[in-house]
Structures are given as C-alpha cells and as structure tokens.
Write an enzyme that holds these catalytic residues in place. Structure first.
Site, PDB file in Angstrom:
ATOM      1  N   LYS A   1       0.842  -1.205   0.000  1.00 19.23           N
ATOM      2  CA  LYS A   1       0.000   0.000   0.000  1.00 19.23           C
ATOM      3  C   LYS A   1       0.875   1.251   0.000  1.00 19.23           C
ATOM      4  O   LYS A   1       1.685   1.461   0.905  1.00 19.23           O
ATOM      5  CB  LYS A   1      -0.918   0.011   1.231  1.00 19.23           C
ATOM      6  CG  LYS A   1      -1.712   1.301   1.413  1.00 19.23           C
ATOM      7  CD  LYS A   1      -2.630   1.249   2.641  1.00 19.23           C
ATOM      8  CE  LYS A   1      -3.305   2.606   2.882  1.00 19.23           C
ATOM      9  NZ  LYS A   1      -4.162   2.610   4.091  1.00 19.23           N
TER      10      LYS A   1
ATOM     11  N   ASP B   1      -2.628  10.149   3.770  1.00 19.68           N
ATOM     12  CA  ASP B   1      -4.032   9.756   3.922  1.00 19.68           C
ATOM     13  C   ASP B   1      -4.750  10.747   4.816  1.00 19.68           C
ATOM     14  O   ASP B   1      -4.691  10.652   6.044  1.00 19.68           O
ATOM     15  CB  ASP B   1      -4.111   8.338   4.509  1.00 19.68           C
ATOM     16  CG  ASP B   1      -5.551   7.879   4.693  1.00 19.68           C
ATOM     17  OD1 ASP B   1      -6.467   8.529   4.139  1.00 19.68           O
ATOM     18  OD2 ASP B   1      -5.747   6.849   5.383  1.00 19.68           O
TER      19      ASP B   1
ATOM     20  N   LYS C   1     -10.222  12.798   8.323  1.00 24.00           N
ATOM     21  CA  LYS C   1      -9.766  12.366   9.643  1.00 24.00           C
ATOM     22  C   LYS C   1      -9.727  13.544  10.602  1.00 24.00           C
ATOM     23  O   LYS C   1      -9.591  14.688  10.169  1.00 24.00           O
ATOM     24  CB  LYS C   1      -8.339  11.794   9.525  1.00 24.00           C
ATOM     25  CG  LYS C   1      -8.239  10.446   8.862  1.00 24.00           C
ATOM     26  CD  LYS C   1      -6.804   9.942   8.858  1.00 24.00           C
ATOM     27  CE  LYS C   1      -6.694   8.594   8.177  1.00 24.00           C
ATOM     28  NZ  LYS C   1      -7.379   7.510   8.908  1.00 24.00           N
TER      29      LYS C   1
ATOM     30  N   ASP D   1       1.517   6.269   5.668  1.00 25.82           N
ATOM     31  CA  ASP D   1       0.560   5.323   5.093  1.00 25.82           C
ATOM     32  C   ASP D   1       1.104   4.655   3.824  1.00 25.82           C
ATOM     33  O   ASP D   1       0.389   3.912   3.158  1.00 25.82           O
ATOM     34  CB  ASP D   1      -0.765   6.048   4.814  1.00 25.82           C
ATOM     35  CG  ASP D   1      -1.975   5.142   4.959  1.00 25.82           C
ATOM     36  OD1 ASP D   1      -1.841   4.061   5.565  1.00 25.82           O
ATOM     37  OD2 ASP D   1      -3.048   5.519   4.459  1.00 25.82           O
TER      38      ASP D   1
ATOM     39  N   ASP E   1     -12.280   7.069   3.759  1.00 21.99           N
ATOM     40  CA  ASP E   1     -11.067   6.815   4.532  1.00 21.99           C
ATOM     41  C   ASP E   1     -10.676   5.330   4.486  1.00 21.99           C
ATOM     42  O   ASP E   1      -9.573   4.974   4.895  1.00 21.99           O
ATOM     43  CB  ASP E   1     -11.273   7.273   5.976  1.00 21.99           C
ATOM     44  CG  ASP E   1      -9.963   7.444   6.731  1.00 21.99           C
ATOM     45  OD1 ASP E   1      -8.897   7.378   6.075  1.00 21.99           O
ATOM     46  OD2 ASP E   1     -10.005   7.637   7.949  1.00 21.99           O
TER      47      ASP E   1
ATOM     48  N   GLU F   1      -9.552   3.728   2.096  1.00 19.55           N
ATOM     49  CA  GLU F   1      -9.018   3.855   0.732  1.00 19.55           C
ATOM     50  C   GLU F   1      -7.965   2.790   0.410  1.00 19.55           C
ATOM     51  O   GLU F   1      -7.765   2.444  -0.745  1.00 19.55           O
ATOM     52  CB  GLU F   1      -8.411   5.251   0.536  1.00 19.55           C
ATOM     53  CG  GLU F   1      -6.951   5.437   1.005  1.00 19.55           C
ATOM     54  CD  GLU F   1      -6.755   5.244   2.503  1.00 19.55           C
ATOM     55  OE1 GLU F   1      -7.743   5.345   3.241  1.00 19.55           O
ATOM     56  OE2 GLU F   1      -5.604   4.994   2.920  1.00 19.55           O
TER      57      GLU F   1
ATOM     58  N   ARG G   1      -7.858  -0.424   0.893  1.00 17.33           N
ATOM     59  CA  ARG G   1      -8.396  -1.626   0.233  1.00 17.33           C
ATOM     60  C   ARG G   1      -8.803  -1.339  -1.197  1.00 17.33           C
ATOM     61  O   ARG G   1      -8.794  -2.230  -2.048  1.00 17.33           O
ATOM     62  CB  ARG G   1      -9.550  -2.183   1.077  1.00 17.33           C
ATOM     63  CG  ARG G   1     -10.680  -1.208   1.273  1.00 17.33           C
ATOM     64  CD  ARG G   1     -11.580  -1.602   2.434  1.00 17.33           C
ATOM     65  NE  ARG G   1     -11.044  -1.199   3.738  1.00 17.33           N
ATOM     66  CZ  ARG G   1     -11.644  -1.437   4.898  1.00 17.33           C
ATOM     67  NH1 ARG G   1     -12.785  -2.101   4.933  1.00 17.33           N
ATOM     68  NH2 ARG G   1     -11.096  -1.040   6.034  1.00 17.33           N
TER      69      ARG G   1
END
Ligand code: BES
Ligand code: MN
Ligand code: ZN
Length: 498
Positions: free
Chosen positions: A267, A272, A279, A290, A349, A351, A353
């Site tokens: 990933k 993020d 967030k 991230d 959020d 994101e 996956r």
C-alpha cells in the site's frame, strides 16, 4: 559501518572497545570471566562495589582496563541467565550498539554472539547483531539542514565467534547487511514528509533501484493506462488529489525464467487525509506513514538483490494520495474495480483496500505462486495487537504458517486473525456488489474480507502493519517492518527449494 568476524581472547584483543555480557545478579558471562582473570578481578571488583548488577538494558563503561590491550570495556546487562532468549539477546545487542557508538570508540569487538541463546545458532546471532546495530545507528535526519553528528562514531564492529563457525558468520554478516539496507531504505522513505515522498517520488525511487541492480526491471504505469485497464477502484482514490497515481512494478529475476514468483503488493498512500470522510486533526501528520507497505516492498526487493536470492520476486505498488479535492470520491459513490465487481464507497477513509484490490487483480498477470500484500490498513489492528505484532490473514494456512515462522525468527512477529466466512456479510451493500467498510466490529478482519474477494485465484496472505510500521512519541519514525519478516520468508523458500 564495517562488520568483520573474529576469534580471539578478549584480554589480548586490540580495539577501541570490547563488549561483554553480564547476567543478573552480577554473573559474568564466560568471555567476561576470562577477561576478569587476566585483569586480576577488575570486573568482579566493580560488580561487588555495586556498579552494575546485570539487569537487561544496563551498561557500564570501563576505561583502560588493566592487563588488557583494549581502550575500553563495555559491560552490558543481559538479565537473568535462565530467561535469556531471543528478545533479551536483541535488547542487549541494541543497548550495546547505542552505548559503544556514544563511547568514542571507532572500532569494537563484541562477545555477545558467544552467549547461548536457546534454539538459535551462530548464523542467527551474527545476522541479528548486524541488523540491530545498523538499526540503532539510523537517524531520521534526511530533512535536517544541520545534522547532529556523533563525534567519533562507531565505524567497525568485529563479532567474536568460535573459529569453527567463521565461514557461516561471514555469510551471516553479508545477509545481515543486506536486510539492514532494506530496512533502512524503508525507514528513510517512511520518514520523508508527504510533500516530498509523493507517488512520483516512490516511482523514481523504484526506478533508481532498477538502475542499481542488473536483475531488477522496473516499470511505472500512469493513470491513463490504469483507466484503460479499468482500475476504477484505484483511480477513485487519486481523484481528490493533484498528484497523479502511479502503479509501480518491480520484477526481480533471481530464479529461472519459468519459476512462478512471489508477488509482494504494498500500500502506497503517500498521505491519507481520509478524503471527504476526513480524519480528525490530531496526529494527522502520521498519515505520511501510510506508504510504509510500499516502502517495505522496496526494502525487501533491495535486500533480495543484495543477497542475490535464487528466486523470482515481483513488487507491485499502487501509489496515490488520499485528499478531499473538489473531484474527490464522495460517500455513496459506486465504482467498478478491475475485477468487474462494483464497490459502494461508504467511507472514503477506507481507501487502502480500494487501491490494493485493483493491484491484487492486476498481479494475476505474473502467474504468482503466492501473493502477499502489506498495508497500514486499519486502526483496528493497532487496537487489537498494539505495536508488537502485525496482523496476518490468509486464505492458505500453509502460507500463514511460513510467514508466522519467518516473523518469529526475524524478531518481526505477526499474529494470525481468522478469515471466517461469517464475517463476509458485514460488507453487504444494497446498491453495489459490496461496500468498502464492514462496520465497527472486527475492522481488521472485514478489511481482509474485502481483499479476499479479489484473491480467490491464488494463495494469498495479507499483513496489516498499521501498528508496527512506525513508532509514536519521542522516537516517532518508521521502523522498516516487516522487511525482516518478508526477507526471512524469501530466504526460507530458497532453502526449501535447495
Ligand atoms: N491508513 C489508515 C489506517 C490507519 C489508521 C493506520 C491509524 C495506522 C493508524 C486507513 O486508511 C484507514 O483510515 N482506515 C480506517 C478504516 C475505516 C474507515 C473502516 C480506520 O481504520 O479507521
Ligand atoms: Mn484511510
Ligand atoms: Zn490509509
């Protein structure tokens, strides 16, 4: 740093510092006892005076010890001898590295690898010592205009072992340095801020690796090509950002042309914010980490190349930002993934996956033997396992077993969570094939359930590194995990093939 092998008595070694272990309470290790004899009871005397009692993490630096040829002796506490195992050994080695580096000695000889660690051989002790020592010397100062340099830092470390094992240890030193280089790359990339380490930056780092190593081929796919292929899930995440997404592929050919590769998918969300499901502000800076899954893939490939492992390994990195721009995905939007399955984005959020699922479908083209994805995927994993173990979920118990074992050996542990079918229904959607979130319960498992819908055609494991990829607080920074686990897993496969 240079590492060498040595096989010499501590009293005759000529060096800036020798490192000796002491157990609780005031019990000298074998090497320390020998040293004590030639220095006419210097160490026993100091221990008697209460200078140190051997607790794990303690150190005592002695200058110009009598009867010896070294400039300093560093005594390192190893805890109770009965309890001495992997974690105490690692801790003692880490403590020693820090203390020697600060001592002013530029070279040292360590006798810690002579200590008995249950079920561990000299290869393991030497390889771990290199990894741990290198990790201790790392500083996250790439962006500091003035680096605070250690005056007279440690430059050479000799590891003392029995002379019968020097050949094995030479190999261990090379492997340890390869892993340490991979870990360091992952840490440097993780520590860089989001305005520097963008998707394009990750792509350029991958290309640099490709130039550095003959057996590594790197290619980068742009958004136009992703669109053509139908990667609607990945592209739905990059929509809200000005930085274009990149899909980075690295093909390492250490094996034969026909050998099915291990594919590592990382990933690579370089920041993020949560997107429209934004967030909270506190600690949001940490979401620069991230992309640590991506960094671990690059680091592991670096280690593979350094070791020239005789297998094929492919890295696939979907890289993007997750920002709430005017064209960003909105809660309720439905997108079509590369697999053809439609996804209702109930939370922008979730994101990770979305970018992983398209990468996981894409990697089928490599005809993988196994696929492992690595992702800072869920806050729930931090709640479940804290910062000690990564979460591991798999559709293949044999693969899971191998990864768990590699993690134990590497001191980079994972813990398996179930991927039972009962959890799948939490992803039900009224409007699309399924949703991208599964409610409050079992967040790490439902995230893996989501991914499992894209990995049915191969053996697959998912490693959630949300809790282990970086440290918080005063020592805030990337850890380079799980490069040691992944590299060990690949080494073990080579050994199994023969
Ligand atoms: N990158 C985060 C996961 C994360 C959170 C890692 C905290 C480390 C620390 C991920 O993209 C995310 O935001 N996940 C959400 C999923 C939720 C919306 C279903 C989460 O865990 O809150
Ligand atoms: Mn997120
Ligand atoms: Zn994320």
């Amino acid at each position: 740093m240079k590492f060498t092998v040595k096989s010499e008595k501590p009293a005759t070694v000529k060096t800036g510092c020798i490192v000796l272990g002491v157990f609780e309470r005031r019990r000298l290790s074998e090497a320390a006892q020998r040293f004590d004899k030639t220095s006419r009871g210097l160490l026993t005397g100091l221990l008697k005076e209460g200078e140190m009692d051997g607790k794990c993490g303690q150190t005592l630096l002695v200058h110009h010890p009598r009867g010896a040829r070294c400039e300093r002796v560093l005594l390192v506490g190893c805890g109770k001898q009965r309890e001495f195992s992997d974690s105490q050994y690692r801790q003692a080695v880490a403590t020693a590295a820090k203390a020697v580096n600060a001592s002013g000695a530029t070279d040292a000889v360590s006798y810690l690898a002579d200590l008995e660690v249950p079920e561990r051989d000299t290869y393991w002790k030497a390889c771990s010592m290199v990894e741990i020592t290198m990790a201790q010397l790392y500083k996250p100062d790439a962006m500091k205009s003035r680096k605070d340099k250690t005056s007279r830092p440690l430059r050479r470390l000799a590891i003392n072992v029995d002379s019968s094992t020097t050949a094995t240890v030479t190999r261990a030193l090379a492997d340890g340095q390869a892993i340490a280089a991979g870990v360091e790359l992952a840490r440097v990339l993780g520590d860089l801020p989001g305005n520097v380490c963008t998707p394009a930056y990750l792509a350029s780092q991958a290309r640099d690796l490709g130039k550095q190593y003959k057996k590594l081929r790197v290619s980068v796919m742009e958004e136009a090509a992703m669109k053509k292929l139908g990667m609607g899930a990945l592209l739905s995440v990059s929509r809200g950002s000005e930085e274009p997404a990149k899909l980075i592929s690295l093909e390492y050919s250490g094996g034969d042309a026909g050998d099915r590769p291990v594919v590592l998918v990382g990933k690579g969300v370089t920041f993020d914010s949560g997107g429209i499901s934004i967030k909270p502000a506190s600690a949001m800076d940490e979401m620069k980490f991230d992309m640590c899954g991506a960094a671990s893939v690059l680091g592991t490939l670096k280690a593979c190349n350094e070791m020239e492992l005789p297998i094929n390994v492919v890295g696939v990195i979907p890289a993007t930002e997750n920002l709430p721009g005017g064209t960003a995905s909105k809660p309720g939007d439905i997108v079509t993934s590369l697999s053809g399955q439609t996804i209702e984005i109930l939370n922008t959020d979730a994101e990770g996956r979305l970018i992983l699922c398209d990468a996981l479908s894409y990697c089928e083209k490599y005809n993988p033997d196994v696929v492992i994805d690595i992702a800072t995927l869920t806050g729930a994993c931090v709640i479940a396992l804290g910062s000690h173990a990564a979460g591991l979920l798999s559709n293949d118990d044999e693969l899971a077993k191998d990864l768990l074992a590699a993690g134990m050996t590497a001191g980079d542990r994972a813990w398996q969570l179930p991927l039972w079918s009962e959890y799948q229904k939490q992803l039900d959607s009224n409007f699309a094939d399924f949703a991208n979130i599964g409610g409050r319960e079992a967040g790490t498992i439902t995230a893996a359930c989501f991914l499992s819908r894209f990995t049915e055609d191969y053996r697959w494991a998912h490693i959630d590194i949300a809790g282990v990829a970086w440290k918080q607080g005063k020592e805030k920074g990337a850890t380079g995990r799980p490069v040691p686990l992944l590299t060990r897993f690949l080494q073990d496969r080579c050994a199994a093939i023969g």
